[in-house]
Scaffold this motif. Sequence first.
Motif, PDB file in Angstrom:
ATOM      1  N   TRP A 237       1.092  -1.443  -0.031  1.00 50.78           N
ATOM      2  CA  TRP A 237      -0.203  -0.116  -0.155  1.00 50.78           C
ATOM      3  C   TRP A 237       0.604   1.391   0.200  1.00 50.78           C
ATOM      4  O   TRP A 237      -0.064   2.233   0.322  1.00 50.78           O
ATOM      5  CB  TRP A 237      -1.088  -0.272   1.193  1.00 50.78           C
ATOM      6  CG  TRP A 237      -1.569  -0.967   0.597  1.00 50.78           C
ATOM      7  CD1 TRP A 237      -2.282  -1.619   2.033  1.00 50.78           C
ATOM      8  CD2 TRP A 237      -3.222  -0.813  -0.186  1.00 50.78           C
ATOM      9  NE1 TRP A 237      -4.067  -2.207   1.848  1.00 50.78           N
ATOM     10  CE2 TRP A 237      -4.215  -1.643   0.268  1.00 50.78           C
ATOM     11  CE3 TRP A 237      -3.416   0.232  -1.071  1.00 50.78           C
ATOM     12  CZ2 TRP A 237      -5.290  -2.361  -0.481  1.00 50.78           C
ATOM     13  CZ3 TRP A 237      -4.462  -0.500  -2.009  1.00 50.78           C
ATOM     14  CH2 TRP A 237      -5.219  -1.385  -1.511  1.00 50.78           C
ATOM     15  N   GLY A 238       1.189   1.115   0.022  1.00 51.09           N
ATOM     16  CA  GLY A 238       3.390   2.022   0.011  1.00 51.09           C
ATOM     17  C   GLY A 238       3.190   3.101   1.659  1.00 51.09           C
ATOM     18  O   GLY A 238       3.514   3.734   1.458  1.00 51.09           O
ATOM     19  N   VAL A 239       2.724   2.474   2.364  1.00 53.00           N
ATOM     20  CA  VAL A 239       2.960   2.915   3.682  1.00 53.00           C
ATOM     21  C   VAL A 239       4.120   2.835   3.858  1.00 53.00           C
ATOM     22  O   VAL A 239       5.171   2.448   3.806  1.00 53.00           O
ATOM     23  CB  VAL A 239       1.758   1.839   5.127  1.00 53.00           C
ATOM     24  CG1 VAL A 239       1.971   2.161   5.914  1.00 53.00           C
ATOM     25  CG2 VAL A 239       0.033   2.461   4.502  1.00 53.00           C
TER      26      VAL A 239
ATOM     27  N   THR B 130      -3.023   0.979 -16.051  1.00 51.26           N
ATOM     28  CA  THR B 130      -2.222   0.708 -14.864  1.00 51.26           C
ATOM     29  C   THR B 130      -1.506   0.057 -13.721  1.00 51.26           C
ATOM     30  O   THR B 130      -1.237  -0.771 -14.868  1.00 51.26           O
ATOM     31  CB  THR B 130      -3.877   1.091 -14.127  1.00 51.26           C
ATOM     32  OG1 THR B 130      -3.704   0.503 -13.108  1.00 51.26           O
ATOM     33  CG2 THR B 130      -4.295  -0.948 -14.583  1.00 51.26           C
ATOM     34  N   LEU B 131      -0.988   0.602 -13.015  1.00 48.39           N
ATOM     35  CA  LEU B 131       0.036  -0.046 -12.701  1.00 48.39           C
ATOM     36  C   LEU B 131      -0.621  -0.813 -10.902  1.00 48.39           C
ATOM     37  O   LEU B 131       0.617  -1.463 -10.435  1.00 48.39           O
ATOM     38  CB  LEU B 131       1.140   0.288 -11.983  1.00 48.39           C
ATOM     39  CG  LEU B 131       2.336   0.577 -12.869  1.00 48.39           C
ATOM     40  CD1 LEU B 131       3.831   1.654 -12.537  1.00 48.39           C
ATOM     41  CD2 LEU B 131       2.690  -0.380 -13.837  1.00 48.39           C
ATOM     42  N   THR B 132      -2.206  -0.745 -11.065  1.00 49.27           N
ATOM     43  CA  THR B 132      -2.562  -0.845  -9.848  1.00 49.27           C
ATOM     44  C   THR B 132      -2.369  -2.744  -9.397  1.00 49.27           C
ATOM     45  O   THR B 132      -2.109  -3.308  -8.677  1.00 49.27           O
ATOM     46  CB  THR B 132      -4.325  -0.967  -9.854  1.00 49.27           C
ATOM     47  OG1 THR B 132      -4.307  -1.143 -10.826  1.00 49.27           O
ATOM     48  CG2 THR B 132      -5.020   0.728  -9.451  1.00 49.27           C
ATOM     49  N   ALA B 133      -2.712  -4.030 -10.419  1.00 54.05           N
ATOM     50  CA  ALA B 133      -2.092  -5.038 -10.379  1.00 54.05           C
ATOM     51  C   ALA B 133      -0.224  -5.532  -9.866  1.00 54.05           C
ATOM     52  O   ALA B 133      -0.586  -6.369  -8.910  1.00 54.05           O
ATOM     53  CB  ALA B 133      -2.000  -5.551 -11.771  1.00 54.05           C
ATOM     54  N   ALA B 138      -0.909   2.259  -6.132  1.00 51.90           N
ATOM     55  CA  ALA B 138      -0.926   3.339  -7.275  1.00 51.90           C
ATOM     56  C   ALA B 138      -2.227   3.515  -7.458  1.00 51.90           C
ATOM     57  O   ALA B 138      -2.850   4.659  -8.552  1.00 51.90           O
ATOM     58  CB  ALA B 138      -0.434   2.419  -8.790  1.00 51.90           C
ATOM     59  N   ASN B 139      -3.249   3.392  -6.568  1.00 58.93           N
ATOM     60  CA  ASN B 139      -4.859   3.216  -6.777  1.00 58.93           C
ATOM     61  C   ASN B 139      -5.404   4.435  -6.909  1.00 58.93           C
ATOM     62  O   ASN B 139      -5.645   5.267  -7.808  1.00 58.93           O
ATOM     63  CB  ASN B 139      -5.247   2.469  -5.873  1.00 58.93           C
ATOM     64  CG  ASN B 139      -6.535   1.829  -6.504  1.00 58.93           C
ATOM     65  OD1 ASN B 139      -7.587   3.334  -6.664  1.00 58.93           O
ATOM     66  ND2 ASN B 139      -7.963   0.992  -5.910  1.00 58.93           N
TER      67      ASN B 139
END
Lengths: 414, 202
Positions: A237-239, B130-133, B138-139
């Motif tokens: 999640w980039g936390v 997208t890069l969300t996967a 990235a979402n």
Amino acid sequence: MKPVDELDLLQPPPAPARAVAPAEPVVDAPMVLNIGPHHPSTHGVLRVIAEVDGETVLSLTPDIGYLHTGIEKTFEHKTYVKGCTLAPRMGYLSPLHNELAYVLAVERLLGVDVPDRATVTRVILCELDRVASHLVCLGIHALDLGASSMMLYAFRERELILDLVEMTGGQRMFPSYFRPGGLACDLPDGFREAVAEILRRLPPAIDEYETLLTGNAFWRERTVGVARITADQAVAWGVTGPILRATGVAYDLRKAVPYCGYETYDFAVPTATAGDAYARYLVRIGEMREAVKIASQALDRLPGGPWITADRKVAPPPKHELYDSMEAVIHHFKLWTEGFKPPPGEVYAGVEAPRGEMGMYVVSDGSGKPWRVHMRSPSFTNLQALETMVRGGLIADLVTAVASLDPVLGEVDR
Amino acid sequence: MNPSPTPTTPLARVHAAAAADLTALVERFGAAVAAHDDGGAGAREPTAVVDRAAIADVARFLRDERGYQLLRSVTAVDYLRVEPRFQVVYHFARIPAAVMAGQAAPPPDDPARLLCVKVPAPGDDPVVPTLTAVYPTANWHERETYDLFGIEFAGHPDLRRILMPADYDGFPLRKDHPLRYEEIAFTFNQEAIYRQKPQAKE
């Protein structure tokens, strides 16, 4: 470490047994509960739409943007120095770190050297800023859970730090004291004594907070095992910041990508492994103690000498030069009408703010105003992990989760 | 450009360490890498400009083979009047294994690494995969970029406005979007106003 593909991000880790088991759901259809945007426990204007079944949270959607001010657009229409007053206004609980990230990015664009006195002063003020920010987090967190006396104690010490900030830059919260190349003005008389007094009073005060909370049965009941996240989920999640370090990952930009000479200070990076709200509380307490250590080392080595670069293309000339130097008058005129013009290029400067990685991405097109300024704010990124923390838990624990995330909504929405 | 031989500051060492990953990226995706900057022995962050069709593969390569687990930020820059008009900018970071395991200071032979990847997108077709996967974080970052720049992320699971109101018209961080309002052109000032169009000033 598990690859991200295999992670189920919304699946909380298995819960330890709680004394009180959540009630069995009676009604089949879930209830949609709107919390905020003005609920006192949301720390600003955060709206959360929760789907609940009884007391259990089924899903959660944060809705942000209520404090969006278009600050990145405003940056593009101001000279670089004027940006120094915008950067702190984004995150009003750790303003000095926002200033520092911006100033570092501009300095790297310019390739200008900063005098030691300015760098060491930045370290002192930023570490105290970290303590002040964690004190707000601590006080408000405890207040949210019903321990209202904690806030009074936390704000007592925070006031000392805000007074010090007022001494330096003239304002308590948005001092704009850091400027590209150094500081806005020299340190005031009595600065050293004021810092020493704060550093003398902080360690016993932190002990006092711990007697109020660390072993407190109610506090532990509300925070231990609540709002948990694993290290893999947090990284995905980039936390960053205390929330990541509470999962056992010791990622701290002051150690990993040192700036302002942090590699020369002797300090530890507190971590915990549980990844719950209580672990975050312990990490923040540890960070306050380390911040006091760093600030005392910095105070011992605070040198005299210049407080801003001597490069007249960046820093304005001192007043006395204006009386008898034509060149100084020209520099002064050019700086206040057009501002300095960094060469075209781009820089991402990250600092370890109290909430995690505060990054400033500045693009210069060679003119006196930045072409683009982007702020990677830790609150924005960390808030994404909220659903992971509360899904499947009790709705009352949502308050704990938000408080332990410690988001600054000004920084989320920018 | 005058490359200094050995990086001296800690930041320069971090930048220099990622140069090897950049070389590997260029070797792997040679045709898709339009330009790259190795950072001049640590002076800057190593940067690659990658074709948009390859960005998902590049991200997967960085994450799985080079260990860049952390996507620090996603944003975009609008270079109005230059084609391709937009550049989507990704900042990646690699957390060393020792740091992941709880050691504060990264070992000297395995420092943290920072890498920047940019993806150009034309002004008349601003769509980027997208890069969300690959990076779930990235979402929101992509939603924000979509919201403020109007760049669409193909395959994004929930591409809605995030900061601006849902019914807002326009994309505020585009350079042709005015800061406050479009100045009204009268005969006496229209030349001055038209000269700076389409970049709106106030």
